[in-house]
Scaffold this active site. Sequence first.
Site, mmCIF file in Angstrom:
data_model
loop_
_atom_site.group_PDB
_atom_site.id
_atom_site.type_symbol
_atom_site.label_atom_id
_atom_site.label_comp_id
_atom_site.label_asym_id
_atom_site.label_seq_id
_atom_site.Cartn_x
_atom_site.Cartn_y
_atom_site.Cartn_z
ATOM 1 N N LYS A 180 49.568 31.498 53.744
ATOM 2 C CA LYS A 180 51.003 31.785 53.607
ATOM 3 C C LYS A 180 51.644 30.511 53.043
ATOM 4 C CE LYS A 180 55.396 31.547 55.182
ATOM 5 N NZ LYS A 180 55.887 31.312 53.817
ATOM 6 N N GLU A 255 50.106 18.705 60.351
ATOM 7 C CA GLU A 255 50.484 17.488 59.625
ATOM 8 C C GLU A 255 51.977 17.578 59.380
ATOM 9 O OE1 GLU A 255 49.023 14.767 59.193
ATOM 10 O OE2 GLU A 255 47.084 15.518 59.882
ATOM 11 N N CYS A 289 55.068 13.285 52.346
ATOM 12 C CA CYS A 289 55.107 12.824 53.731
ATOM 13 C C CYS A 289 54.644 11.372 53.811
ATOM 14 C CB CYS A 289 54.279 13.721 54.626
ATOM 15 S SG CYS A 289 52.593 13.859 54.100
ATOM 16 N N GLU A 390 63.062 11.512 58.718
ATOM 17 C CA GLU A 390 62.456 11.737 57.401
ATOM 18 C C GLU A 390 63.506 12.363 56.478
ATOM 19 O OE1 GLU A 390 59.343 14.834 57.012
ATOM 20 O OE2 GLU A 390 58.194 13.310 55.942
HETATM 21 N N1 LIG Z 1 54.894 16.464 55.993
HETATM 22 C C1 LIG Z 1 55.038 17.142 54.896
HETATM 23 O O1 LIG Z 1 54.147 17.131 54.079
HETATM 24 C C2 LIG Z 1 56.239 17.928 54.669
HETATM 25 C C3 LIG Z 1 57.380 17.687 55.371
HETATM 26 N N2 LIG Z 1 58.480 18.424 55.139
HETATM 27 C C4 LIG Z 1 59.696 18.090 55.888
HETATM 28 O O2 LIG Z 1 60.273 19.287 56.323
HETATM 29 C C5 LIG Z 1 61.611 19.407 55.851
HETATM 30 C C6 LIG Z 1 61.910 20.855 55.584
HETATM 31 O O3 LIG Z 1 61.002 21.399 54.641
HETATM 32 P P1 LIG Z 1 60.551 22.905 54.771
HETATM 33 O O4 LIG Z 1 59.865 23.365 53.595
HETATM 34 O O5 LIG Z 1 61.738 23.695 55.198
HETATM 35 O O6 LIG Z 1 59.452 22.783 55.932
HETATM 36 P P2 LIG Z 1 59.036 23.883 56.949
HETATM 37 O O7 LIG Z 1 58.327 23.225 58.056
HETATM 38 O O8 LIG Z 1 60.182 24.751 57.255
HETATM 39 O O9 LIG Z 1 58.012 24.782 56.097
HETATM 40 C C7 LIG Z 1 56.628 24.555 56.007
HETATM 41 C C8 LIG Z 1 55.888 25.890 56.020
HETATM 42 O O10 LIG Z 1 56.081 26.527 57.292
HETATM 43 C C9 LIG Z 1 56.615 27.836 57.101
HETATM 44 N N3 LIG Z 1 57.435 28.194 58.257
HETATM 45 C C10 LIG Z 1 58.781 28.130 58.392
HETATM 46 N N4 LIG Z 1 59.147 28.565 59.610
HETATM 47 C C11 LIG Z 1 58.016 28.899 60.263
HETATM 48 C C12 LIG Z 1 57.726 29.394 61.573
HETATM 49 N N5 LIG Z 1 58.692 29.654 62.453
HETATM 50 N N6 LIG Z 1 56.446 29.595 61.928
HETATM 51 C C13 LIG Z 1 55.447 29.341 61.060
HETATM 52 N N7 LIG Z 1 55.658 28.890 59.805
HETATM 53 C C14 LIG Z 1 56.916 28.663 59.405
HETATM 54 C C15 LIG Z 1 57.362 27.726 55.786
HETATM 55 O O11 LIG Z 1 57.621 28.980 55.228
HETATM 56 P P3 LIG Z 1 58.927 29.215 54.285
HETATM 57 O O12 LIG Z 1 58.737 28.401 53.076
HETATM 58 O O13 LIG Z 1 58.897 30.651 53.986
HETATM 59 O O14 LIG Z 1 60.100 28.792 55.116
HETATM 60 C C16 LIG Z 1 56.400 26.891 54.986
HETATM 61 O O15 LIG Z 1 55.329 27.677 54.525
HETATM 62 C C17 LIG Z 1 61.648 18.504 54.640
HETATM 63 O O16 LIG Z 1 62.924 18.059 54.394
HETATM 64 C C18 LIG Z 1 60.727 17.402 55.056
HETATM 65 O O17 LIG Z 1 61.411 16.487 55.844
HETATM 66 C C19 LIG Z 1 58.458 19.444 54.225
HETATM 67 C C20 LIG Z 1 57.358 19.729 53.493
HETATM 68 C C21 LIG Z 1 56.149 18.962 53.648
HETATM 69 O O1 LIG Z 2 50.394 11.255 49.336
HETATM 70 C C1 LIG Z 2 49.712 12.246 49.115
HETATM 71 O O2 LIG Z 2 48.996 12.339 48.139
HETATM 72 C C2 LIG Z 2 49.714 13.419 50.068
HETATM 73 C C3 LIG Z 2 50.985 13.504 50.810
HETATM 74 C C4 LIG Z 2 51.086 14.698 51.655
HETATM 75 O O3 LIG Z 2 50.135 15.167 52.202
HETATM 76 C C5 LIG Z 2 52.364 15.351 51.852
HETATM 77 O O4 LIG Z 2 53.365 14.853 51.374
HETATM 78 O O5 LIG Z 2 52.391 16.415 52.474
#
Ligand SMILES: NC(=O)C1=CN([C@@H]2O[C@H](COP(=O)(O)OP(=O)(O)OC[C@H]3O[C@@H](n4cnc5c(N)ncnc54)[C@H](OP(=O)(O)O)[C@@H]3O)[C@@H](O)[C@H]2O)C=CC1
Ligand SMILES: O=C(O)CCC(=O)C(=O)O
Length: 488
Positions: A180, A255, A289, A390
């Site tokens: 998903k 993660e 991240c 973040e």
């Molecule tokens: N560590 C990392 O790599 C990342 C961190 N982030 C952080 O998260 C913030 C928000 O980003 P966002 O994309 O909204 O991140 P989310 O955590 O909301 O989304 C990540 C994934 O989880 C899904 N999801 C959302 N709600 C649920 C739930 N209740 N149960 C299971 N899965 C769910 C999302 O689906 P859907 O897209 O349909 O909502 C998406 O596929 C960013 O500003 C950043 O700070 C974001 C992306 C990556």
């Molecule tokens: O720095 C990278 O290449 C990976 C970073 C990462 O996993 C993320 O932003 O979710």
Amino acid sequence: MVTKTDVETYLNFVNGSWISASSSEVAASINPANQNEIVGYLQKSTKEDLDTVVEAAKAAQKAWGKLSGAERGSYLYKVADIMESRLEDIAETMTREMGKTLPEAKGETARGVAILRYYAGEGMRKVGDVIPSTDSSALMFTSRVPLGVVGVITPWNFPVAIPIWKMAPALIYGNTIVLKPAQEAAVTAAKVIACFEEAKLPNGVVNFITGSGSVIGQGLVDHPGINGITFTGSDTVGKQVGQGVLARGAKYQLEMGGKNPVIVAEDADLDLAVEATISGGLRSTGQKCTATSRVIVHSSVYDTFKEKLLNQVKEIKVGNGLEEGVWMGPSASESQLNTVLSYIEKGKEEGATLLLGGNRILDQECANGFFVEPTVFENVTTDMTIAQEEIFGPVLALMKVDSLDEALTVANDVNYGLSASIFTTNIQKMLTFINDMDAGLVRINAESAGVELQAPFGGMKQSSSHSREQGQAAIEFFTSIKTVFVKG
Ligand SMILES: NC(=O)C1=CN([C@@H]2O[C@H](COP(=O)(O)OP(=O)(O)OC[C@H]3O[C@@H](n4cnc5c(N)ncnc54)[C@H](OP(=O)(O)O)[C@@H]3O)[C@@H](O)[C@H]2O)C=CC1
Ligand SMILES: O=C(O)CCC(=O)C(=O)O
């Protein structure tokens, strides 16, 4: 004006076929560099659709798990070759869908290919140990078995690399999967799945379903047919995922965020440190991240470092990532842009000094996109929101310190512990940093971002569920150990 003409609708991939969701509803994925452009329509799937997908993955798992690792590996090699041949198209779709520049998108797609080949090779490597038994006529050894069906929930910031670094190890160790993807990058994910389709994996081994996080993401978390969930995304959703999966006794791996520091010591090569701070903090519009967000600089080199940094950040060309010469694209979505802008406001309100940037870019070429200026603050203290949370945007916070001890105290004073860098030419400082920095990745004279696919990746503290992904570490999540005792 938004036009629907010629925009493709992407279906779910279930049991080897592309099928519509039962709701007949679709959601648009739009180009963050031009919100009038729809990149594709995606299925708004329901819980009933999810049941069908999980059923397909479950039915396929036994036969897939019984293939040899080499046989499973040969499928992954095929997927890698197909993806390599489609690299240009997948990368361009990624840039149009989530905004990162085309060279970055190509690099990420090539990395996806390399990850597939790495895990294809894992199918031929050892999965257990022989352990001496106290019984001299017995043979004792460990083996590994797949979890079963793995739910893969991924974010939008690495729409090729993250799904692949979760799916490839899941598959090589005999699991079947349900992916998903994040809504904002689901067209790119569909193109990745099409490579698996083309490689003709047995039906049901790889499945793909789109829909909202609260319905399909949460549905995977709660589904009794899902034996493990691997998740990358926000801190809030990650914790919810972990609690939900734990409550029904399945396995999870999370993660989540980072608040990654770079320390610039008094003996650092400042040009190198500036270059790495910019690359680590602002590439991909700060949406990694592992992105650098706190820049902790020794007072004796602070002014020189600041001047060099500002001079170079001013030169950054922001725009549509498909255009040549553009260094930084837009934020991936309007909500991400608003989050970044609200953090910038918070920084100002709480007393940080804005040195550069801070605004949405609304001039002609950027007017229809979600562009924000590369932003630098100084006089940031560790109690401020922009030093703790973040941001996931192109925002650097400069913090001045008088010693390495103070730098490490500041660097460790956050809930996260994903990645951290130091710039120094002094071996003792390097060793102190390696020992005392609480982060899963510590990097010396290198930017905080940058992950190698063959090495373990994951964070300390609240950055992860304390598990590691990638490299050989992946086997720990995607398998269970079976200890075998054979009496002769
Ligand atoms: N560590 C990392 O790599 C990342 C961190 N982030 C952080 O998260 C913030 C928000 O980003 P966002 O994309 O909204 O991140 P989310 O955590 O909301 O989304 C990540 C994934 O989880 C899904 N999801 C959302 N709600 C649920 C739930 N209740 N149960 C299971 N899965 C769910 C999302 O689906 P859907 O897209 O349909 O909502 C998406 O596929 C960013 O500003 C950043 O700070 C974001 C992306 C990556
Ligand atoms: O720095 C990278 O290449 C990976 C970073 C990462 O996993 C993320 O932003 O979710």
